[in-house]
Write an enzyme that holds these catalytic residues in place. Structure first.
Site, PDB file in Angstrom:
ATOM      1  N   SER A  17      73.161   0.864   1.716  1.00 11.72           N
ATOM      2  CA  SER A  17      72.088   0.105   2.363  1.00 11.72           C
ATOM      3  C   SER A  17      71.190   1.015   3.183  1.00 11.72           C
ATOM      4  O   SER A  17      69.955   1.001   3.048  1.00 11.72           O
ATOM      5  CB  SER A  17      72.681  -0.991   3.264  1.00 11.72           C
ATOM      6  OG  SER A  17      73.349  -1.965   2.507  1.00 11.72           O
ATOM      7  N   ARG A  40      67.582  -0.231  11.773  1.00 12.81           N
ATOM      8  CA  ARG A  40      68.329  -1.482  11.917  1.00 12.81           C
ATOM      9  C   ARG A  40      67.426  -2.688  11.697  1.00 12.81           C
ATOM     10  O   ARG A  40      67.864  -3.704  11.148  1.00 12.81           O
ATOM     11  CB  ARG A  40      68.992  -1.548  13.292  1.00 12.81           C
ATOM     12  CG  ARG A  40      70.242  -0.698  13.399  1.00 12.81           C
ATOM     13  CD  ARG A  40      71.404  -1.539  13.872  1.00 12.81           C
ATOM     14  NE  ARG A  40      72.620  -0.761  13.963  1.00 12.81           N
ATOM     15  CZ  ARG A  40      73.759  -1.092  13.388  1.00 12.81           C
ATOM     16  NH1 ARG A  40      73.809  -2.174  12.630  1.00 12.81           N
ATOM     17  NH2 ARG A  40      74.836  -0.371  13.551  1.00 12.81           N
ATOM     18  N   HIS A  43      67.037  -3.061   7.992  1.00 11.20           N
ATOM     19  CA  HIS A  43      68.302  -3.552   7.432  1.00 11.20           C
ATOM     20  C   HIS A  43      68.505  -5.038   7.710  1.00 11.20           C
ATOM     21  O   HIS A  43      69.077  -5.762   6.895  1.00 11.20           O
ATOM     22  CB  HIS A  43      69.462  -2.742   8.014  1.00 11.20           C
ATOM     23  CG  HIS A  43      70.788  -3.080   7.444  1.00 11.20           C
ATOM     24  ND1 HIS A  43      71.750  -3.778   8.154  1.00 11.20           N
ATOM     25  CD2 HIS A  43      71.326  -2.844   6.215  1.00 11.20           C
ATOM     26  CE1 HIS A  43      72.813  -3.930   7.401  1.00 11.20           C
ATOM     27  NE2 HIS A  43      72.594  -3.383   6.217  1.00 11.20           N
TER      28      HIS A  43
END
Length: 209
Positions: A17, A40, A43
């Protein structure tokens, strides 16, 4: 039982990822302290172009990390934001608080003629030096700024990423233009939400570890 072909190993899912994020997103314009935040964020929403709307004040990440390291509380506008913060990453067992379901909130919302989310902010008793995280309600973000103007104290960092079509764009713009020394991280436009807001805290608390 038939098995479909997909990756089952959590560590490998995690690795792939973030490898994809690294490969597809551009971080060159960001200071080092904001890169884990950007990663982040991507993601959490699956959109690499969110970096283009990422806005922050100078030293915002450092201010947030310092507050967390010193054990300051984290205030969240909704329970989903609080649930999204990974407690094991917090450096000082920081207290993560949400007052939206406080029994006093509904009556107070009627008194101040505002939403429950905004009313809940009035029960954040020690916001000075705290980390404030708004991922759902623009009215809550507006109310945070009003409380600062009223002298309630100044958070060490405001993560303002409310989502929506009414007030979201305007509240984020107001945060970016608020002035004083209020440190902030936001994502301009309609995009936002609890997952994105809590992702910022997780990045500040523990990077990608």
């Amino acid at each position: 039982m038939s098995k479909l072909d997909y990756i089952r190993d959590p560590a490998e899912i995690y690795r792939q990822s973030f490898a994809t994020v690294e490969a597809e997103a551009a971080f060159d314009s960001l200071p080092d302290s904001m890169r884990s935040v950007a990663k982040r964020l991507i993601h959490s929403c699956g959109m690499v172009d969110v970096v283009e709307d990422l806005m922050f004040s100078s030293g915002a990440a450092e201010a947030g990390m310092s507050a967390l390291q010193h054990g300051m509380p984290i205030y969240c506008d909704v329970e989903m934001v609080r649930s999204g913060i990974i407690s094991r990453l917090l450096p000082a067992e920081n207290d993560v608080r949400c007052t939206l379901n406080d029994k006093r909130v509904t009556d107070h919302a009627n008194v101040i003629s505002n939403t429950r989310s905004a009313a809940a902010v009035d029960f954040w008793n020690d916001i000075d030096g705290s980390v404030v995280v708004v991922g759902n309600a623009p009215t809550a973000l507006f109310r945070v700024m009003e409380r600062v103007l009223e002298g309630a104290g100044e958070p060490a960092l405001v993560v303002g990423i409310p989502v929506g079509f009414v007030g979201a764009i305007e509240s984020k713009q107001a945060l970016a233009e608020f002035g004083s020394d209020l440190a902030f991280i936001t994502v301009h436009g309609r995009r936002g939400g609890s997952a994105m807001a809590s992702a910022v805290v997780n990045a500040l608390a523990g990077g990608l570890g």
